[in-house]
Design an enzyme around this catalytic site. Structure first.
Site, PDB file in Angstrom:
ATOM      1  N   GLU A  26      27.418  30.603  37.907  1.00  0.00           N
ATOM      2  CA  GLU A  26      26.769  31.797  37.369  1.00  0.00           C
ATOM      3  C   GLU A  26      25.956  31.414  36.133  1.00  0.00           C
ATOM      4  OE1 GLU A  26      28.176  36.359  36.604  1.00  0.00           O
ATOM      5  OE2 GLU A  26      29.348  34.794  35.609  1.00  0.00           O
TER       6      GLU A  26
ATOM      7  N   GLU B 152      29.284  41.016  32.488  1.00  0.00           N
ATOM      8  CA  GLU B 152      30.351  41.358  31.552  1.00  0.00           C
ATOM      9  C   GLU B 152      30.030  42.631  30.780  1.00  0.00           C
ATOM     10  OE1 GLU B 152      33.305  40.194  30.902  1.00  0.00           O
ATOM     11  OE2 GLU B 152      33.328  38.457  32.234  1.00  0.00           O
TER      12      GLU B 152
ATOM     13  N   GLU C 163      32.411  46.018  30.826  1.00  0.00           N
ATOM     14  CA  GLU C 163      33.087  46.492  29.619  1.00  0.00           C
ATOM     15  C   GLU C 163      32.543  47.811  29.088  1.00  0.00           C
ATOM     16  OE1 GLU C 163      33.633  43.590  26.593  1.00  0.00           O
ATOM     17  OE2 GLU C 163      34.659  42.184  27.922  1.00  0.00           O
TER      18      GLU C 163
END
Length: 246
Positions: A134, A143, A147
């Protein structure tokens, strides 16, 4: 020396009421020191200063949890319902070998009792570890959405900005790499909802909040991780971007 790299996304907006630049910060449910201890990222030797420092950086509740010697409760304080049985078994066996078999936890409790003060739960920029193959930017985008719940189409990446910071804890070097984004105009309103509705976010963090520079400085003074050297330049970059954009 072990290197651990995390990639994050500093996402900013112009608060239309206060006319101040703000960024999203998240607060973890547990301290880094607690996570490192539960995952057995420490060494057992005659000098226990590193372990005592680790306990110093935990919250009081985390230290009390370890003193129960109940590894299941410690583990699920981090992982909740996440099925990671192989990793759990490996870490439990190490915890058992280090602390339970020698003296049924007496040494561990003695070391915890030497800790002074207490750590705080960190406010930080949304970030995480990259998956295999990645890219750094793809990791930051993934991410950030995990989140915060904010999708990729809701912000614009500013590719000219990329910053990194590093610090050491014992024998581990932590490196954080950050990209920068600006929120789309339609989502700049101060009452924009930030929720914890997704299970992936509940497992990792306890709070999400928009913070201006004054708040970032205040937070940085109260925790071990200083965010100002990263967020300060990001805010200056955003100011220039908005100035030339208009």
């Amino acid at each position: 020396m072990q290197l651990k790299t995390s990639i994050g996304l500093i996402t900013c907006r112009m608060n239309t009421q206060s006319n101040q630049i703000e960024t999203i910060l998240v607060q973890k449910r547990y301290s880094l020191a607690f996570s490192e201890f539960i995952h057995c990222h420490y060494s057992i030797n005659s000098n226990h200063s590193h372990l005592i420092k680790m306990f110093n950086n935990m919250t009081i509740n985390e230290r009390l949890l370890i003193k129960t010697l109940d590894f299941d409760r410690m583990w699920y304080h981090i992982w909740i319902e996440t099925p990671v049985y192989e990793l759990y078994h490996k870490k439990y066996q190490k915890f058992k070998k280090n602390w339970l078999i020698p003296d049924n936890g007496k040494k561990l409790i003695s070391l915890i009792n030497q800790a002074k003060g207490s750590g705080t739960l960190l406010w930080e920029i949304p970030k995480g570890k990259p998956k295999e193959n990645e890219s750094d930017l793809a990791c930051a985008i993934r991410e950030f959405e995990e989140e915060t719940g904010i999708a990729r189409e809701d912000y614009q990446i500013l590719p000219e900005f990329k910053k990194s910071m590093s610090y050491f804890e014992g024998k581990t070097e932590y490196k954080h790499i950050y990209f920068l984004a600006v929120l789309c105009k339609s989502l700049e309103e101060p009452n924009m909802n930030l929720s914890l509705q997704y299970e992936t976010r509940i497992a990792e963090i306890s709070k999400i909040s928009w913070q201006n520079m004054e708040a970032v400085r205040f937070i940085s003074k109260r925790q071990s991780l200083n965010l100002e050297p990263i967020i300060g330049p990001a805010f200056n970059f955003i100011k220039n971007y908005l100035r030339y954009k208009h």
